[in-house]
Each structure stands twice: as C-alpha cells, then as structure tokens.
Write a protein that holds these residues in place. Structure first.
Motif, PDB file in Angstrom:
ATOM      1  N   LYS A   4      14.490  -0.529   0.048  1.00 33.04           N
ATOM      2  CA  LYS A   4      14.125   0.113   1.312  1.00 33.04           C
ATOM      3  C   LYS A   4      13.054  -0.717   2.000  1.00 33.04           C
ATOM      4  O   LYS A   4      12.441  -0.276   2.959  1.00 33.04           O
ATOM      5  N   SER A   5      12.834  -1.930   1.488  1.00 35.14           N
ATOM      6  CA  SER A   5      11.670  -2.676   1.957  1.00 35.14           C
ATOM      7  C   SER A   5      11.830  -3.217   3.371  1.00 35.14           C
ATOM      8  O   SER A   5      10.863  -3.655   3.963  1.00 35.14           O
ATOM      9  N   ALA A  10       7.009   4.399   8.285  1.00 31.67           N
ATOM     10  CA  ALA A  10       7.181   5.740   8.878  1.00 31.67           C
ATOM     11  C   ALA A  10       8.508   6.358   8.441  1.00 31.67           C
ATOM     12  O   ALA A  10       8.585   7.547   8.130  1.00 31.67           O
ATOM     13  N   THR A  11       9.560   5.533   8.404  1.00 34.55           N
ATOM     14  CA  THR A  11      10.878   6.032   7.991  1.00 34.55           C
ATOM     15  C   THR A  11      10.848   6.394   6.506  1.00 34.55           C
ATOM     16  O   THR A  11      11.367   7.442   6.089  1.00 34.55           O
ATOM     17  N   ARG A  12      10.212   5.529   5.727  1.00 37.80           N
ATOM     18  CA  ARG A  12      10.152   5.793   4.286  1.00 37.80           C
ATOM     19  C   ARG A  12       9.318   7.052   4.013  1.00 37.80           C
ATOM     20  O   ARG A  12       9.616   7.822   3.098  1.00 37.80           O
ATOM     21  N   PHE A  25       2.657   6.190   2.540  1.00 37.34           N
ATOM     22  CA  PHE A  25       3.259   5.538   3.711  1.00 37.34           C
ATOM     23  C   PHE A  25       2.649   6.058   5.009  1.00 37.34           C
ATOM     24  O   PHE A  25       2.447   5.293   5.956  1.00 37.34           O
ATOM     25  N   ASP A  26       2.339   7.362   5.050  1.00 39.01           N
ATOM     26  CA  ASP A  26       1.707   7.925   6.258  1.00 39.01           C
ATOM     27  C   ASP A  26       0.335   7.301   6.499  1.00 39.01           C
ATOM     28  O   ASP A  26      -0.013   6.977   7.636  1.00 39.01           O
ATOM     29  N   VAL A  27      -0.434   7.156   5.429  1.00 37.28           N
ATOM     30  CA  VAL A  27      -1.773   6.566   5.570  1.00 37.28           C
ATOM     31  C   VAL A  27      -1.648   5.122   6.048  1.00 37.28           C
ATOM     32  O   VAL A  27      -2.355   4.686   6.968  1.00 37.28           O
ATOM     33  N   ALA A  28      -0.726   4.373   5.441  1.00 34.27           N
ATOM     34  CA  ALA A  28      -0.542   2.968   5.835  1.00 34.27           C
ATOM     35  C   ALA A  28      -0.210   2.884   7.319  1.00 34.27           C
ATOM     36  O   ALA A  28      -0.802   2.100   8.074  1.00 34.27           O
ATOM     37  N   GLU A  29       0.708   3.731   7.739  1.00 30.38           N
ATOM     38  CA  GLU A  29       1.144   3.700   9.147  1.00 30.38           C
ATOM     39  C   GLU A  29      -0.010   4.109  10.074  1.00 30.38           C
ATOM     40  O   GLU A  29      -0.261   3.452  11.089  1.00 30.38           O
ATOM     41  N   ALA A  30      -0.729   5.160   9.709  1.00 32.16           N
ATOM     42  CA  ALA A  30      -1.818   5.647  10.570  1.00 32.16           C
ATOM     43  C   ALA A  30      -2.921   4.604  10.720  1.00 32.16           C
ATOM     44  O   ALA A  30      -3.502   4.458  11.792  1.00 32.16           O
ATOM     45  N   ASP A 206      13.513   5.117  -3.692  1.00 37.39           N
ATOM     46  CA  ASP A 206      12.646   4.228  -2.926  1.00 37.39           C
ATOM     47  C   ASP A 206      11.348   3.994  -3.698  1.00 37.39           C
ATOM     48  O   ASP A 206      10.341   4.663  -3.461  1.00 37.39           O
ATOM     49  N   PHE A 207      11.386   3.061  -4.633  1.00 37.56           N
ATOM     50  CA  PHE A 207      10.190   2.790  -5.431  1.00 37.56           C
ATOM     51  C   PHE A 207       9.189   1.957  -4.630  1.00 37.56           C
ATOM     52  O   PHE A 207       9.559   1.009  -3.947  1.00 37.56           O
ATOM     53  N   VAL A 208       7.922   2.342  -4.753  1.00 39.75           N
ATOM     54  CA  VAL A 208       6.840   1.661  -4.043  1.00 39.75           C
ATOM     55  C   VAL A 208       6.300   0.543  -4.940  1.00 39.75           C
ATOM     56  O   VAL A 208       6.106   0.744  -6.135  1.00 39.75           O
ATOM     57  N   ILE A 209       6.068  -0.634  -4.313  1.00 39.31           N
ATOM     58  CA  ILE A 209       5.563  -1.770  -5.100  1.00 39.31           C
ATOM     59  C   ILE A 209       4.105  -2.055  -4.732  1.00 39.31           C
ATOM     60  O   ILE A 209       3.795  -2.350  -3.572  1.00 39.31           O
ATOM     61  N   PHE A 210       3.211  -1.955  -5.717  1.00 39.41           N
ATOM     62  CA  PHE A 210       1.804  -2.355  -5.577  1.00 39.41           C
ATOM     63  C   PHE A 210       1.677  -3.733  -6.235  1.00 39.41           C
ATOM     64  O   PHE A 210       2.111  -3.900  -7.380  1.00 39.41           O
TER      65      PHE A 210
END
Ligand code: S5P
Length: 275
Positions: A4-5, A10-12, A25-30, A206-210
């Motif tokens: 999903k990268s 916002a979509t994710r 994802f919301d924090v990143a977008e904001a 949709d795995f998140v990668i740190f």
C-alpha cells in the motif's frame, strides 16, 4: 503482503483496520511529517526537553525508557503531556524477547510502566509467536485501560553489520504478523518487505514499516551500525524513518529535524505521486 506504499497516508488512515495505525497515518498527514526521533537520552530532563523542542516536527517519539537514570511519575506524565501538546505518538523500543509470561510482566505493571505511555512497542520473534500472543492477550484484556490504543511491531530486520534477522527469519516474521493483525500493525525493517515470496496479502492488509539506521550524512558508526539516507529509506518502502544521533547530536537539533522532515516528506510525496 500487498504493497500500500504508493497510497497517500490519508487513504491508508481511512482504510486501516487498526485504530493505532489509523492514528499514525492521521498524525503524519496532519503534521506533514514521517519522522520518528530516537530519543536515546539519559535523564528525564533531557528527554522532556527534546520532546518539547522537536515535538512540532515529528510524528512519533521513540524511547528507550531503560536508559533513564531517574525514571519517575514525572517522566511518564511529562511524556504524555507533551505527546498531547504536540500531537505525537510514543514508541517504546523495548525489543521484547522472552517467554510470554515474562514479557507480559515487562510490558504491563513492571518497573518501566511501558503499557502506560507507549502507543507502540516492538518484539522479536526469536522464540516463536508465543511472545506476540502474550502481548496481544494483555492488550486485549477486559480490564486493560488502553484497549484499541496500543499495538506492536515485529523486529524483522536489523541495521547492524552481520545481522541474523534476514531471509527465512524475516519471512517467518511476516507469517506471524499476518496471524496477529489485532495487535501487530507492521515491522521494524530496513525496507518494504514486499519482495518476500508469499508475502502478498488481502486487500485489507497494510503493514506499517518503521525504519531505523537513517542518517543524512553518515554511513556507519564505530559499533556496527549501518545507515541509509532518509530519501533512500522512503523510496525503498519505509513509512516512517527513525533518526537518533543524526538529529539529537547535531549542533542544532531543531534545524536538523526540519531537514529530515523535509527530505523524507518530499520522498514520500514522490513515492505516492503527489508532487
Ligand atoms: O535494527 C535496528 C533496530 C533499532 S530499533 N537498529 C537500530 O539502530 N535500532 C534503534 O534505532 C537503536 O536502538 C537506536 O535507538 C536507534 C538508532 O539510533 P542512531 O543514533 O544510530 O540513529
């Protein structure tokens, strides 16, 4: 694991099944930031000062809470207050690695009080998936105060020279994550793990990668650490870059964090065709 990268955060955020990933994802977008500061400080004063200084520019504040020589109530409440003030999340990089019964105690109610302040923790699956089941059980217990506000990442690769967390081991991490989507939201890894055969997942996956080991100017340290640049990490599928000394040891940490924020956000916009 489906990739999903290429989709905007916002979509994710809208589609993700896990509330902690949605919030990330919301924090990143904001904040237009996909930067995590690795705050490897030795005292509460230094830790809270860094959190207040860098808070506006980061998505996540990563702690090694056991590095503090003076952990107390004021550390925990100070961190939580600053997380609210600057709208960042907290990742405790405890790298749990033990039998299930022990990690439950280390995570919740132990001296480090991790469950109280850390939205995200990480675990190593060297001992199999019992550790994930144990932490998942604690996070889902009826009397757990932070239900739906806690999640974990599996440490599936490491940045050090000669790391054994590669190949079949990393593949095993993916298999375990797929079975524990109620609590596992992704991985600590150097790249998206989509190149692993059999990693393709369903539409809802949709795995998140740190990604750690990120530094704009340095390639290695003297103890085996290996770095890639922010834009390299993001273009290889990292969703959030983790930077320690590159920011906090810079002559001007605020100027440094802004530099990392811009480079990695621009790389994200390019990856998602938004520029
Ligand atoms: O493979 C890894 C995993 C982690 S979580 N390599 C790492 O360096 N880390 C952590 O990231 C490490 O424990 C440290 O807190 C941070 C890297 O710090 P830096 O100063 O090298 O950026």
């Amino acid at each position: 694991m489906s990739s999903k990268s290429t989709l905007p955060y916002a979509t994710r955020a809208k589609n993700h099944l896990h509330p902690v990933a949605r919030r990330l994802f919301d924090v990143a977008e904001a904040k237009k930031s996909n930067v995590i500061i690795s705050a490897d400080m030795g005292t509460t004063e230094e830790l809270l000062k860094l959190a207040d200084q860098l808070g506006p520019y980061i998505a996540v504040f990563k702690t090694h809470i056991d590095l503090l020589s003076d952990l107390s109530d004021s550390t925990i409440s100070g961190l939580k207050d600053l997380a609210a003030k600057h709208n960042f999340m907290i990742f405790e990089d405890r790298k749990f690695i033990d039998i299930g019964h022990t990690v439950q105690q280390q995570y919740h109610d132990g001296a480090l009080r991790i469950s109280e302040f850390a939205h995200v923790v990480n675990a190593s699956v060297l001992a199999g998936d019992g550790i994930i089941e144990a932490l998942e059980q604690t996070m889902a217990a009826p009397n757990f105060l932070y239900k739906d506000e806690r999640a974990m990442l599996i440490l599936s690769e490491m940045t050090t020279a000669g790391s054994l967390a590669t190949g079949d081991y990393t593949r095993f991490c993916i298999e375990i994550a797929k079975k524990h989507k109620k609590s596992v939201i992704g991985f600590v890894a150097t790249q998206a793990l989509t190149h692993f055969r059999g990693s393709e997942g369903g539409e809802d996956e949709d795995f998140v990668i740190f990604t750690t080991g990120v530094n704009a100017t340095t390639k290695v340290d003297s103890l085996g650490q290996q770095y890639q640049t922010p834009s390299s990490a993001i273009s290889r599928g990292s969703d959030f870059i983790i930077v320690g000394r590159g920011i906090y040891a810079a002559p001007n940490p605020v100027a440094a964090v802004k530099h990392y924020q811009k480079e990695s956000w621009d790389a994200y916009l390019a990856r998602t065709n938004q520029n």
